[in-house]
Design a protein around this motif. Structure first.
Motif, PDB file in Angstrom:
ATOM      1  N   SER A  14       9.441  23.413  -2.971  1.00 49.96           N
ATOM      2  CA  SER A  14      10.690  22.682  -3.169  1.00 49.96           C
ATOM      3  C   SER A  14      11.200  22.137  -1.838  1.00 49.96           C
ATOM      4  O   SER A  14      10.862  22.664  -0.777  1.00 49.96           O
ATOM      5  N   ASP A  15      12.004  21.082  -1.924  1.00 46.81           N
ATOM      6  CA  ASP A  15      12.702  20.557  -0.752  1.00 46.81           C
ATOM      7  C   ASP A  15      11.784  20.425   0.474  1.00 46.81           C
ATOM      8  O   ASP A  15      12.049  21.001   1.527  1.00 46.81           O
ATOM      9  N   ILE A  16      10.742  19.636   0.297  1.00 46.16           N
ATOM     10  CA  ILE A  16       9.761  19.415   1.377  1.00 46.16           C
ATOM     11  C   ILE A  16      10.370  18.494   2.432  1.00 46.16           C
ATOM     12  O   ILE A  16      10.103  18.648   3.629  1.00 46.16           O
ATOM     13  N   HIS A  17      11.191  17.559   1.980  1.00 48.42           N
ATOM     14  CA  HIS A  17      11.955  16.698   2.878  1.00 48.42           C
ATOM     15  C   HIS A  17      11.137  16.055   4.000  1.00 48.42           C
ATOM     16  O   HIS A  17      11.504  16.119   5.183  1.00 48.42           O
ATOM     17  N   ALA A  18      10.022  15.437   3.592  1.00 49.04           N
ATOM     18  CA  ALA A  18       9.234  14.610   4.527  1.00 49.04           C
ATOM     19  C   ALA A  18       8.811  15.347   5.796  1.00 49.04           C
ATOM     20  O   ALA A  18       8.737  14.747   6.866  1.00 49.04           O
ATOM     21  N   GLY A  42      15.845  24.621  -6.855  1.00 50.15           N
ATOM     22  CA  GLY A  42      15.851  24.350  -5.408  1.00 50.15           C
ATOM     23  C   GLY A  42      17.236  23.905  -4.979  1.00 50.15           C
ATOM     24  O   GLY A  42      18.228  24.496  -5.386  1.00 50.15           O
ATOM     25  N   HIS A  43      17.301  22.864  -4.148  1.00 49.33           N
ATOM     26  CA  HIS A  43      18.533  22.160  -3.770  1.00 49.33           C
ATOM     27  C   HIS A  43      19.361  22.881  -2.701  1.00 49.33           C
ATOM     28  O   HIS A  43      19.897  22.234  -1.813  1.00 49.33           O
ATOM     29  N   THR A  44      19.505  24.206  -2.762  1.00 47.65           N
ATOM     30  CA  THR A  44      20.311  24.908  -1.754  1.00 47.65           C
ATOM     31  C   THR A  44      19.508  25.209  -0.490  1.00 47.65           C
ATOM     32  O   THR A  44      20.082  25.529   0.546  1.00 47.65           O
ATOM     33  N   HIS A  45      18.186  25.158  -0.579  1.00 46.11           N
ATOM     34  CA  HIS A  45      17.307  25.481   0.553  1.00 46.11           C
ATOM     35  C   HIS A  45      17.442  26.955   0.958  1.00 46.11           C
ATOM     36  O   HIS A  45      17.243  27.289   2.137  1.00 46.11           O
ATOM     37  N   ILE A  46      17.810  27.805   0.030  1.00 47.56           N
ATOM     38  CA  ILE A  46      17.972  29.237   0.307  1.00 47.56           C
ATOM     39  C   ILE A  46      17.002  30.015  -0.578  1.00 47.56           C
ATOM     40  O   ILE A  46      17.082  29.963  -1.805  1.00 47.56           O
ATOM     41  N   GLY A  91      11.403  19.066  -6.408  1.00 47.77           N
ATOM     42  CA  GLY A  91      12.148  17.884  -5.976  1.00 47.77           C
ATOM     43  C   GLY A  91      12.519  17.856  -4.505  1.00 47.77           C
ATOM     44  O   GLY A  91      12.335  18.825  -3.778  1.00 47.77           O
ATOM     45  N   ASP A  92      13.036  16.693  -4.094  1.00 42.57           N
ATOM     46  CA  ASP A  92      13.318  16.375  -2.698  1.00 42.57           C
ATOM     47  C   ASP A  92      12.040  16.382  -1.842  1.00 42.57           C
ATOM     48  O   ASP A  92      11.896  17.159  -0.891  1.00 42.57           O
ATOM     49  N   LEU A  93      11.156  15.466  -2.197  1.00 42.33           N
ATOM     50  CA  LEU A  93       9.947  15.256  -1.387  1.00 42.33           C
ATOM     51  C   LEU A  93      10.322  14.604  -0.071  1.00 42.33           C
ATOM     52  O   LEU A  93       9.676  14.827   0.943  1.00 42.33           O
ATOM     53  N   ASN A 102      17.835  15.084  -5.600  1.00 44.61           N
ATOM     54  CA  ASN A 102      18.888  14.097  -5.317  1.00 44.61           C
ATOM     55  C   ASN A 102      18.470  13.108  -4.231  1.00 44.61           C
ATOM     56  O   ASN A 102      18.834  11.933  -4.274  1.00 44.61           O
ATOM     57  N   HIS A 103      17.678  13.549  -3.247  1.00 49.64           N
ATOM     58  CA  HIS A 103      17.228  12.618  -2.206  1.00 49.64           C
ATOM     59  C   HIS A 103      16.200  11.628  -2.756  1.00 49.64           C
ATOM     60  O   HIS A 103      16.190  10.461  -2.356  1.00 49.64           O
ATOM     61  N   ASP A 104      15.337  12.104  -3.674  1.00 46.55           N
ATOM     62  CA  ASP A 104      14.361  11.196  -4.291  1.00 46.55           C
ATOM     63  C   ASP A 104      15.102  10.111  -5.071  1.00 46.55           C
ATOM     64  O   ASP A 104      14.719   8.949  -5.060  1.00 46.55           O
ATOM     65  N   VAL A 155      14.007  23.288 -12.421  1.00 41.70           N
ATOM     66  CA  VAL A 155      15.144  22.388 -12.244  1.00 41.70           C
ATOM     67  C   VAL A 155      15.320  22.149 -10.745  1.00 41.70           C
ATOM     68  O   VAL A 155      14.848  22.954  -9.935  1.00 41.70           O
ATOM     69  N   HIS A 156      16.001  21.047 -10.370  1.00 38.77           N
ATOM     70  CA  HIS A 156      16.264  20.849  -8.933  1.00 38.77           C
ATOM     71  C   HIS A 156      17.521  21.613  -8.523  1.00 38.77           C
ATOM     72  O   HIS A 156      17.487  22.425  -7.614  1.00 38.77           O
ATOM     73  N   GLY A 157      18.626  21.372  -9.201  1.00 35.48           N
ATOM     74  CA  GLY A 157      19.881  22.053  -8.864  1.00 35.48           C
ATOM     75  C   GLY A 157      20.214  23.097  -9.912  1.00 35.48           C
ATOM     76  O   GLY A 157      19.509  24.081 -10.063  1.00 35.48           O
TER      77      GLY A 157
HETATM   78 ZN    ZN Z   1      17.016  19.239  -0.610  1.00 34.20          ZN
END
Ligand code: ZN
Length: 247
Positions: A7-11, A146-150, A34-36, A61-63, A114-116
């Motif tokens: 999750s949340d790979i964020h480039a 994902g989404h919280t990065h925690i 989500g959030d590639l 959400n970033h995607d 789910v993402h959030g």
């Molecule tokens: Zn994220």
């Protein structure tokens, strides 16, 4: 079937590749919550890698913001800056790929993704009271979010909500959680590319729903290497610095 849950790979290609190397041979199928893209310097490379893995991926959400399905004006100025930077650089087929990502919840192999939050992909689930709705709605014993990065999550047994957190340590680590039959779980594998739980190492999970176990992994990666590429590309300084602290 063992699932690699990202999750949340964020480039952040360096974090992703280091995690994939560590998990090599340990999984049969990859899913991504989500959030590639967004924040990091390698949006095309990360999308290429996720596509090559054949990962079942839902949108974050970033995607949505990068592909024009959400308004970047709703983001804070730094995140917006990274969204616009990413949009300019994505190759047409990668932009189309993230634009077509499905919205969660998506069911797969005995769990849901789910993402959030369960009913709102853009909502953050930080606290037990925010987790309750998802725990009560969960159509499977485990839902990954994902989404919280925690890294960690929430459990529900009867009327008791529990919180799962792992203490930061150093080096490589995995903690194994046994899924118990009379419990519901909302589980966050943590973020590959921008952890925010005070532990800068890349986070992910490996789930085996037949054996009812979920491993939570942390892997150190070359953060300076990513920070250098971010600086070269003029990405905002606070986004560069936060990688060092996992905040
Ligand atoms: Zn994220």
């Amino acid at each position: 079937m063992r699932y690699l849950i990202l999750s949340d790979i964020h480039a952040n290609l360096t974090a992703l590749d280091t995690a994939l190397e560590a998990a090599k041979g340990q999984w049969d199928k990859t899913v991504c919550l989500g959030d590639l893209v967004g924040y990091g310097p390698d949006p095309n490379e990360v999308i290429d890698r996720v596509r090559a893995l054949g990962a079942l991926t839902i949108r974050g959400n970033h995607d949505k913001a990068v592909s024009g399905q959400a308004d970047p004006e709703e983001f804070n100025p730094m995140a917006r800056n990274a969204v616009l930077w990413t949009r300019e650089r994505l190759r047409a087929e990668n932009l189309e790929y993230i634009e077509k990502l499905p919205k969660g919840p998506v069911a797969e192999g005995g769990f849901n993704m789910v993402h959030g939050a369960f009913h709102d992909e853009d909502e953050y689930v930080f606290a037990p009271e925010q987790a309750l709705d998802g725990l009560l709605s969960a159509p499977t014993p485990a839902v990954f979010f994902g989404h919280t990065h925690i890294q960690g999550g929430f459990t529900l047994r009867g009327e008791d909500i529990g919180v799962l957190r792992f203490k930061p340590t150093t080096g490589k680590r995995s903690s194994t959680l046994a899924i118990e039959p009379d419990m519901t779980y909302l589980l966050n594998p943590g973020s590959i590319g921008q952890p925010r739980d005070g532990d800068p190492r890349a986070a992910f999970a490996i789930a085996d729903m037949e054996k009812q176990s979920v491993e939570f992994w942390r892997i150190p990666y070359d953060i300076e290497n990513v920070q250098k590429r971010m600086a070269e590309n003029g990405l905002p300084e606070p986004l560069i610095l936060r990688l060092s602290f996992g905040r």
